[in-house]
Motif scaffolding. Structure first.
Motif, PDB file in Angstrom:
ATOM      1  N   UNK A 149       0.868  -1.169   0.000  1.00  0.00           N
ATOM      2  CA  UNK A 149       0.000   0.000   0.000  1.00  0.00           C
ATOM      3  C   UNK A 149       0.909   1.223   0.000  1.00  0.00           C
ATOM      4  N   UNK A 150       0.466   2.321  -0.615  1.00  0.00           N
ATOM      5  CA  UNK A 150       1.252   3.546  -0.510  1.00  0.00           C
ATOM      6  C   UNK A 150       1.421   3.890   0.969  1.00  0.00           C
ATOM      7  N   UNK A 151       2.654   4.073   1.394  1.00  0.00           N
ATOM      8  CA  UNK A 151       2.940   4.345   2.801  1.00  0.00           C
ATOM      9  C   UNK A 151       3.276   3.128   3.623  1.00  0.00           C
ATOM     10  N   UNK A 152       3.080   1.926   3.088  1.00  0.00           N
ATOM     11  CA  UNK A 152       3.317   0.713   3.885  1.00  0.00           C
ATOM     12  C   UNK A 152       4.804   0.402   3.943  1.00  0.00           C
ATOM     13  N   UNK A 153       5.257  -0.062   5.117  1.00  0.00           N
ATOM     14  CA  UNK A 153       6.680  -0.317   5.333  1.00  0.00           C
ATOM     15  C   UNK A 153       6.901  -1.601   6.114  1.00  0.00           C
ATOM     16  N   UNK A 154       8.113  -2.104   6.008  1.00  0.00           N
ATOM     17  CA  UNK A 154       8.612  -3.125   6.923  1.00  0.00           C
ATOM     18  C   UNK A 154       9.595  -2.470   7.884  1.00  0.00           C
ATOM     19  N   UNK A 155       9.897  -3.163   8.971  1.00  0.00           N
ATOM     20  CA  UNK A 155      10.817  -2.626   9.973  1.00  0.00           C
ATOM     21  C   UNK A 155      11.942  -3.616  10.275  1.00  0.00           C
ATOM     22  N   UNK A 337     -12.546   5.174  -5.808  1.00  0.00           N
ATOM     23  CA  UNK A 337     -11.371   4.580  -6.426  1.00  0.00           C
ATOM     24  C   UNK A 337     -10.587   5.610  -7.235  1.00  0.00           C
ATOM     25  N   UNK A 338     -11.291   6.566  -7.816  1.00  0.00           N
ATOM     26  CA  UNK A 338     -10.605   7.653  -8.516  1.00  0.00           C
ATOM     27  C   UNK A 338      -9.792   8.478  -7.524  1.00  0.00           C
ATOM     28  N   UNK A 339     -10.374   8.758  -6.372  1.00  0.00           N
ATOM     29  CA  UNK A 339      -9.649   9.504  -5.339  1.00  0.00           C
ATOM     30  C   UNK A 339      -8.406   8.751  -4.895  1.00  0.00           C
ATOM     31  N   UNK A 340      -8.510   7.425  -4.805  1.00  0.00           N
ATOM     32  CA  UNK A 340      -7.341   6.627  -4.445  1.00  0.00           C
ATOM     33  C   UNK A 340      -6.234   6.726  -5.480  1.00  0.00           C
ATOM     34  N   UNK A 343      -4.540   9.996  -5.072  1.00  0.00           N
ATOM     35  CA  UNK A 343      -3.668   9.926  -3.904  1.00  0.00           C
ATOM     36  C   UNK A 343      -2.326   9.328  -4.266  1.00  0.00           C
ATOM     37  N   UNK A 344      -2.321   8.292  -5.114  1.00  0.00           N
ATOM     38  CA  UNK A 344      -1.071   7.693  -5.554  1.00  0.00           C
ATOM     39  C   UNK A 344      -0.246   8.669  -6.373  1.00  0.00           C
ATOM     40  N   UNK A 345      -0.912   9.464  -7.192  1.00  0.00           N
ATOM     41  CA  UNK A 345      -0.200  10.427  -8.026  1.00  0.00           C
ATOM     42  C   UNK A 345       0.502  11.487  -7.182  1.00  0.00           C
ATOM     43  N   UNK A 346      -0.057  11.757  -6.003  1.00  0.00           N
ATOM     44  CA  UNK A 346       0.549  12.738  -5.106  1.00  0.00           C
ATOM     45  C   UNK A 346       1.689  12.135  -4.274  1.00  0.00           C
ATOM     46  N   UNK A 347       1.883  10.822  -4.393  1.00  0.00           N
ATOM     47  CA  UNK A 347       2.905  10.146  -3.578  1.00  0.00           C
ATOM     48  C   UNK A 347       3.832   9.328  -4.469  1.00  0.00           C
ATOM     49  N   UNK A 348       4.572   9.977  -5.367  1.00  0.00           N
ATOM     50  CA  UNK A 348       5.372   9.226  -6.354  1.00  0.00           C
ATOM     51  C   UNK A 348       6.483   8.382  -5.736  1.00  0.00           C
ATOM     52  N   UNK A 349       6.926   8.723  -4.523  1.00  0.00           N
ATOM     53  CA  UNK A 349       7.992   7.951  -3.896  1.00  0.00           C
ATOM     54  C   UNK A 349       7.619   6.474  -3.776  1.00  0.00           C
ATOM     55  N   UNK A 350       6.351   6.181  -3.614  1.00  0.00           N
ATOM     56  CA  UNK A 350       5.909   4.815  -3.371  1.00  0.00           C
ATOM     57  C   UNK A 350       5.680   4.028  -4.656  1.00  0.00           C
ATOM     58  N   UNK A 351       5.802   4.686  -5.818  1.00  0.00           N
ATOM     59  CA  UNK A 351       5.497   4.053  -7.092  1.00  0.00           C
ATOM     60  C   UNK A 351       6.728   3.435  -7.741  1.00  0.00           C
ATOM     61  N   UNK A 352       6.508   2.380  -8.505  1.00  0.00           N
ATOM     62  CA  UNK A 352       7.558   1.827  -9.349  1.00  0.00           C
ATOM     63  C   UNK A 352       7.802   2.757 -10.536  1.00  0.00           C
ATOM     64  N   UNK A 353       8.996   2.673 -11.067  1.00  0.00           N
ATOM     65  CA  UNK A 353       9.281   3.440 -12.276  1.00  0.00           C
ATOM     66  C   UNK A 353       8.531   2.850 -13.468  1.00  0.00           C
ATOM     67  N   UNK A 354       8.710   1.545 -13.672  1.00  0.00           N
ATOM     68  CA  UNK A 354       8.056   0.858 -14.785  1.00  0.00           C
ATOM     69  C   UNK A 354       7.697  -0.554 -14.343  1.00  0.00           C
ATOM     70  N   UNK A 355       6.760  -1.166 -15.094  1.00  0.00           N
ATOM     71  CA  UNK A 355       6.326  -2.528 -14.781  1.00  0.00           C
ATOM     72  C   UNK A 355       5.807  -3.154 -16.060  1.00  0.00           C
ATOM     73  N   UNK A 356       6.066  -4.432 -16.247  1.00  0.00           N
ATOM     74  CA  UNK A 356       5.794  -5.084 -17.517  1.00  0.00           C
ATOM     75  C   UNK A 356       4.341  -5.101 -17.949  1.00  0.00           C
ATOM     76  N   UNK A 357       3.391  -5.185 -16.995  1.00  0.00           N
ATOM     77  CA  UNK A 357       1.984  -5.305 -17.368  1.00  0.00           C
ATOM     78  C   UNK A 357       1.350  -3.977 -17.757  1.00  0.00           C
ATOM     79  N   UNK A 358       1.985  -2.873 -17.366  1.00  0.00           N
ATOM     80  CA  UNK A 358       1.452  -1.543 -17.672  1.00  0.00           C
ATOM     81  C   UNK A 358       2.563  -0.756 -18.351  1.00  0.00           C
TER      82      UNK A 358
END
Length: 516
Positions: A149-155, A337-340, A343-358
């Motif tokens: 999830x955007x914002x999700x982490x391990x410790x 779901x559009x709002x979600x 929200x992802x667009x405002x948090x680019x740090x959590x996104x992959x650069x590229x991915x094969x399916x998209x």
């Protein structure tokens, strides 16, 4: 000595809460609810709550977060460390949980004012991901993105000369979200204190002691079955420990670098590992193939596909993927779901650069979708009814994966009478929810089909195997799946291609304790 006390989350799906109690420090990893009935809360010990030094929160989902206000009601005075993105999401999850409980006629064990008492500290303010820092005196922490999830982490934790890894909810197979490999971080990070002696092999005497404890004071016979061994108590409070686990698989040449990193890490003392999908061996590619086939079959016969999703998470990934796979099929998306996606667009740090399916950068793919091309957004019931009459074969994305909301139930009523339609559930459905009842007996509610095809946001068998190599440990606790499924996974892993005795694999339950 450090004690792990399971307040929830092991041997069940939900209410994750893991207490680490040392001689000087007590900390809690997550504090969520089990989304069934009136909600099942962690086995919180009120006396301990007031003594807690710190709470670490991996992400915003209810099964990890929604019981935190109860801690403050019980007198917790400390801070909750998490990410800014998680903090921004929490209000939505707290509100949704409150609304769902009120709708069902259940009372919450805390007041709305208790939510306002939460004192947040942000991991990013103190150190970037992959960098160790002292969170409280005597406890150092490192964090990384978990891909769930955007914002999700391990410790990663070090306290009282022990090294501990908590995966939170983890996946390396998200189409949108980036994960940080914990082996990379443990390998690259400069640990704050000398680790001399922690990487030594486990002595035969230590292994013998554990075997004896597993079997009530007797060495196990060679013929003793895994099932029997896994049902014996360990140390205290019905802890179920495993037989010694052989900690390395046969690696191909391509895996040599990973093996070298794991070797350089040495054995951690404890790993609490997401194993939510148990014995499921499918990759995300397999799941997407199944999803594509189900959608294709439905639209080919002129039916509509209803896909209830969490407001933030897998829904956005599947929406983008579906538009790529079915460019000529009408898509209708509800505002939540559009709002979600925004929200992802405002948090680019959590996104992959590229991915094969998209195709293309993820940020660009989200921006293109939000431009409004190829999908429709209804804002009123009149618009929803118009689109339902306008489109035959079509895909409909709505918020609320459990289908508890009035909107989700209204949509189902519009789909139910046509046997050509299909409801696709792509995640966990809690017992007692409307989605669960539909899945158990779809014919009782209508003519349309109700299928479940899992989209991976957690770890299954192969993922667990991989993580066992990345972060080998003296004790590994498999969590987030029901006890029977966890036991099956554990037994299967013990039958795998391991080559040395270095650690113990555990299947535990709420209330169990484990001493490190």
């Amino acid at each position: 000595m450090i004690k792990l006390k399971v307040w929830g989350g092991a041997g069940e799906h939900g209410r994750s809460a893991y207490l680490l109690k040392g001689s000087q420090v007590q900390l809690l990893l997550d504090c969520g609810v089990k989304k069934e009935g009136a909600g099942e809360y962690p086995l919180i010990e009120p006396k301990i709550v007031k003594e807690l030094d710190v709470v670490l929160l991996s992400h915003a989902h209810e099964d990890h977060s929604v019981a935190i206000p109860l801690l403050y009601k019980m007198g917790y005075q400390g801070e909750v460390w998490t990410t800014r993105e998680t903090r921004e999401q929490l209000h939505t999850y707290f509100r949704a949980w409150r609304r769902n409980m009120e709708r069902a006629g259940h009372a919450l064990p805390y007041e709305e004012g208790d939510e306002q008492l939460i004192r947040y500290r942000f991991l990013e303010n103190e150190a970037e991901g992959g960098t160790w820092f002292e969170i409280i005196p005597g406890v150092s922490v490192v964090w990384g993105r978990s891909g769930h999830l955007a914002g999700s982490v391990w410790f990663g934790l070090e306290m009282e000369d022990k090294r501990i890894f908590y995966s939170g909810d983890y996946t390396s197979e998200s189409m949108l979200l980036q994960e940080d490999c914990p082996a990379d971080v443990f390998w690259q990070a400069s640990l704050p204190r000398n680790r001399r002696g922690l990487d030594a092999p486990v002595s035969p005497h230590w292994i013998s002691d554990i075997r004896t404890a597993v079997n009530g004071g007797h060495e196990p016979s060679a013929s003793q079955s895994l099932a029997s061994a896994s049902s014996e108590g360990v140390l205290r409070s019905s802890v179920l420990a495993g037989w010694p686990v052989e900690q390395q698989l046969a690696y191909s040449t391509a895996k040599e670098a990973e093996v070298n990193k794991a070797s350089s890490i040495g054995l951690l003392d404890l790993v609490i590992m997401d194993a939510a999908y148990g014995t499921d061996r499918d990759t995300q590619a397999h799941k997407l193939d199944q999803l594509e086939q189900a959608i294709h079959e439905t639209v080919a016969r002129g039916g509509k596909v209803l896909m209830p999703m969490p407001s933030v998470g897998r829904g956005q990934e599947i929406m983008l993927w579906a538009q790529q796979q079915f460019p000529h099929v009408p898509i209708v998306v509800e505002q939540g779901l559009v709002d979600g996606l925004k929200q992802l667009l405002r948090a680019p740090y959590w996104l992959k650069e590229e991915e094969g399916h998209i195709p293309g950068p993820m940020k660009d793919a989200i921006g293109h979708f939000l431009s409004g091309q190829g999908w429709e957004l209804p804002l009123t019931n009149e618009e929803r009814e118009r689109l339902l009459h306008q489109h035959a074969a079509s895909m409909w994305f709505i918020p609320d994966g459990m289908m508890q909301s009035s909107l989700a139930r209204w949509y189902y009523s519009q789909f139910a009478d046509d046997e050509n339609n299909r409801v696709l559930l792509t995640g966990h459905v809690s017992a007692g929810t409307f989605a669960y009842r539909l899945l158990q007996n779809p014919a009782k509610h209508g003519a349309c089909e109700v299928w479940k095809i899992r989209y991976k946001v957690h770890q299954g068998w192969k993922d667990v195997e991989r993580m066992l190599h990345q972060v080998p440990a003296r004790h590994t606790v498999l969590v987030h799946a029901d006890r029977a499924e966890t036991d099956k996974l554990r037994e299967g892993l013990l039958r795998g291609k391991w080559v040395s005795e270095k650690g113990i694999l555990h299947s535990l339950s709420p209330g169990d304790e484990l001493y490190l």
